[in-house]
Write an enzyme that holds these catalytic residues in place. Structure first.
Site, PDB file in Angstrom:
ATOM      1  CB  SER A  42      23.059 -21.237  -5.060  1.00  0.00           C
ATOM      2  OG  SER A  42      21.870 -21.728  -4.480  1.00  0.00           O
ATOM      3  CE1 TYR A  92      24.971 -26.429  -5.936  1.00  0.00           C
ATOM      4  CE2 TYR A  92      23.326 -25.742  -4.325  1.00  0.00           C
ATOM      5  CZ  TYR A  92      23.860 -25.670  -5.598  1.00  0.00           C
ATOM      6  OH  TYR A  92      23.295 -24.844  -6.536  1.00  0.00           O
TER       7      TYR A  92
HETATM    8  N1  LIG Z   1      18.156 -25.416 -10.252  1.00  0.00           N
HETATM    9  C1  LIG Z   1      18.270 -24.795  -9.100  1.00  0.00           C
HETATM   10  O1  LIG Z   1      17.394 -24.881  -8.222  1.00  0.00           O
HETATM   11  C2  LIG Z   1      19.482 -23.921  -8.843  1.00  0.00           C
HETATM   12  C3  LIG Z   1      19.394 -22.966  -7.811  1.00  0.00           C
HETATM   13  C4  LIG Z   1      20.492 -22.165  -7.549  1.00  0.00           C
HETATM   14  C5  LIG Z   1      21.641 -22.305  -8.297  1.00  0.00           C
HETATM   15  N2  LIG Z   1      21.695 -23.248  -9.288  1.00  0.00           N
HETATM   16  C6  LIG Z   1      22.945 -23.370 -10.041  1.00  0.00           C
HETATM   17  O2  LIG Z   1      22.679 -23.040 -11.381  1.00  0.00           O
HETATM   18  C7  LIG Z   1      23.646 -23.663 -12.230  1.00  0.00           C
HETATM   19  C8  LIG Z   1      22.928 -24.370 -13.362  1.00  0.00           C
HETATM   20  O3  LIG Z   1      22.160 -25.424 -12.803  1.00  0.00           O
HETATM   21  P1  LIG Z   1      20.789 -25.936 -13.424  1.00  0.00           P
HETATM   22  O4  LIG Z   1      19.734 -25.687 -12.437  1.00  0.00           O
HETATM   23  O5  LIG Z   1      20.618 -25.422 -14.791  1.00  0.00           O
HETATM   24  O6  LIG Z   1      21.099 -27.514 -13.396  1.00  0.00           O
HETATM   25  P2  LIG Z   1      21.150 -28.589 -14.570  1.00  0.00           P
HETATM   26  O7  LIG Z   1      19.932 -28.501 -15.411  1.00  0.00           O
HETATM   27  O8  LIG Z   1      21.461 -29.890 -13.892  1.00  0.00           O
HETATM   28  O9  LIG Z   1      22.408 -28.121 -15.421  1.00  0.00           O
HETATM   29  C9  LIG Z   1      23.706 -28.269 -14.927  1.00  0.00           C
HETATM   30  C10 LIG Z   1      24.686 -28.043 -16.061  1.00  0.00           C
HETATM   31  O10 LIG Z   1      26.021 -28.180 -15.531  1.00  0.00           O
HETATM   32  C11 LIG Z   1      26.760 -29.036 -16.382  1.00  0.00           C
HETATM   33  N3  LIG Z   1      27.771 -29.785 -15.642  1.00  0.00           N
HETATM   34  C12 LIG Z   1      27.630 -30.484 -14.498  1.00  0.00           C
HETATM   35  N4  LIG Z   1      28.773 -31.117 -14.185  1.00  0.00           N
HETATM   36  C13 LIG Z   1      29.668 -30.795 -15.173  1.00  0.00           C
HETATM   37  C14 LIG Z   1      31.013 -31.150 -15.424  1.00  0.00           C
HETATM   38  N5  LIG Z   1      31.709 -31.994 -14.625  1.00  0.00           N
HETATM   39  N6  LIG Z   1      31.626 -30.657 -16.533  1.00  0.00           N
HETATM   40  C15 LIG Z   1      30.954 -29.830 -17.378  1.00  0.00           C
HETATM   41  N7  LIG Z   1      29.662 -29.457 -17.181  1.00  0.00           N
HETATM   42  C16 LIG Z   1      29.038 -29.943 -16.092  1.00  0.00           C
HETATM   43  C17 LIG Z   1      25.717 -30.003 -16.960  1.00  0.00           C
HETATM   44  O11 LIG Z   1      26.171 -30.484 -18.229  1.00  0.00           O
HETATM   45  P3  LIG Z   1      26.604 -31.997 -18.556  1.00  0.00           P
HETATM   46  O12 LIG Z   1      25.881 -32.896 -17.595  1.00  0.00           O
HETATM   47  O13 LIG Z   1      26.209 -32.176 -19.987  1.00  0.00           O
HETATM   48  O14 LIG Z   1      28.096 -31.997 -18.366  1.00  0.00           O
HETATM   49  C18 LIG Z   1      24.530 -29.058 -17.171  1.00  0.00           C
HETATM   50  O15 LIG Z   1      24.629 -28.401 -18.410  1.00  0.00           O
HETATM   51  C19 LIG Z   1      24.449 -24.603 -11.322  1.00  0.00           C
HETATM   52  O16 LIG Z   1      25.661 -23.998 -10.952  1.00  0.00           O
HETATM   53  C20 LIG Z   1      23.538 -24.760 -10.124  1.00  0.00           C
HETATM   54  O17 LIG Z   1      24.239 -25.138  -8.965  1.00  0.00           O
HETATM   55  C21 LIG Z   1      20.644 -24.045  -9.584  1.00  0.00           C
END
Ligand SMILES: NC(=O)c1ccc[n+]([C@@H]2O[C@H](COP(=O)([O-])OP(=O)(O)OC[C@H]3O[C@@H](n4cnc5c(N)ncnc54)[C@H](OP(=O)(O)O)[C@@H]3O)[C@@H](O)[C@H]2O)c1
Length: 253
Positions: A132, A145
């Site tokens: 990120s 985070y």
């Molecule tokens: N959205 C943003 O603004 C942003 C920006 C920069 C980086 N990111 C990064 O991008 C990645 C994807 O995030 P997203 O934005 O797509 O968020 P999201 O929609 O909340 O998706 C997060 C995913 O991680 C899984 N997850 C969380 N805890 C878990 C656990 N204990 N075991 C297995 N799976 C787990 C969730 O699945 P379950 O809940 O079904 O387990 C879900 O599929 C993350 O690493 C996040 O930090 C996001």
């Protein structure tokens, strides 16, 4: 047909990785806790897809064996699962904060350690880790985070250098804000429109990430606004970045 394993495929950026990699002809292994969501996605995809329910905070070490038992060889590992928490460090539950480190850092190390040796032996394949822009400076009110993503970014970039010339690609993807379930999980008031400027859709993140992976890049920031913003950020003194982000991220209530 190459196989990609995507963690966190039940939502947001991981769901998009699944759709775009399936469209490129990859077989898939989808991993997350919410198996119902993964099954729904698997049914909508045009390619062979396995679903593995796994809580990466506790069961990441079992995943390699579970995937081997499916008779699948993973060519591309996408370390995407992750979450954050927003608020003053001292006000947030410490156990949940430690869970951020287990999912965003420890599971990434565990899965990379499990799948990389086979790729190096075969001299093919690769790893994409979703870090990120939050990992590119200390981040008040998302302290754990931000630090977890600094770990993911530095670990991935170091690995890129280690494996260069061995037929294996390693890429760190560093998105700025992307509207997904992430904000809700982190405790942002999304209903109040608390989104930052420069936000881009998950589809664009994954398109640009896969284009960078194809080129063999080490690290990338998707979206022109944040790419340019992070260039300025990189040469801004840390004292200034901390003061600005402390004001910007300070919870309103
Ligand atoms: N959205 C943003 O603004 C942003 C920006 C920069 C980086 N990111 C990064 O991008 C990645 C994807 O995030 P997203 O934005 O797509 O968020 P999201 O929609 O909340 O998706 C997060 C995913 O991680 C899984 N997850 C969380 N805890 C878990 C656990 N204990 N075991 C297995 N799976 C787990 C969730 O699945 P379950 O809940 O079904 O387990 C879900 O599929 C993350 O690493 C996040 O930090 C996001």
């Amino acid at each position: 047909m190459p196989t990609a394993l995507i963690t966190g495929a039940s939502s947001g950026i991981g769901d998009e990785f699944a759709r775009q990699l399936a469209a490129r002809g990859h077989s898939l292994v989808l991993v997350a806790r919410r198996e119902d969501r993964l099954n729904e996605l698997a049914n909508a995809l045009p390619t062979t897809t396995h679903v593995v329910g796994c809580d990466l905070a506790s069961d990441a070490p079992d995943l390699f064996g579970r995937v081997e038992a499916l008779g699948v060889e993973v060519d591309l590992l996408v370390n995407n699962a992750g979450f954050g928490l927003r608020g003053r460090f001292a006000d947030l539950p410490v156990e949940r904060q430690a869970e951020i480190v287990r999912v965003n850092c420890e599971a990434v190390v565990t899965l990379t350690g499990a799948f990389l040796p086979g790729m190096l032996e075969r001299r093919s394949g690769g790893i994409i880790t979703v870090a990120s822009t939050a990992g590119m400076q200390p981040l008040p009110y998302e302290a754990v985070y931000g630090a977890s993503k600094a770990f993911a970014l530095n670990f991935t970039e170091a690995l890129h250098a280690e494996v260069k010339g061995n037929g294996v690609r390693v890429l760190a993807v560093n998105p700025g804000p992307v509207p997904t379930e992430w904000q809700q999980v982190a405790g942002y008031d999304t209903a109040g429109g608390e989104m930052m400027p420069g936000a881009i859709e998950a589809g664009q993140v994954v398109r640009e990430a896969l284009a960078s992976y194809d080129k063999g890049s080490r690290s990338m920031v998707p979206g022109r606004f944040f790419r340019n913003f992070m260039r300025v950020n990189a040469v801004t003194p840390k004292s200034v970045k901390l003061a600005v982000s402390e004001r910007m991220y300070r919870p309103k209530r």
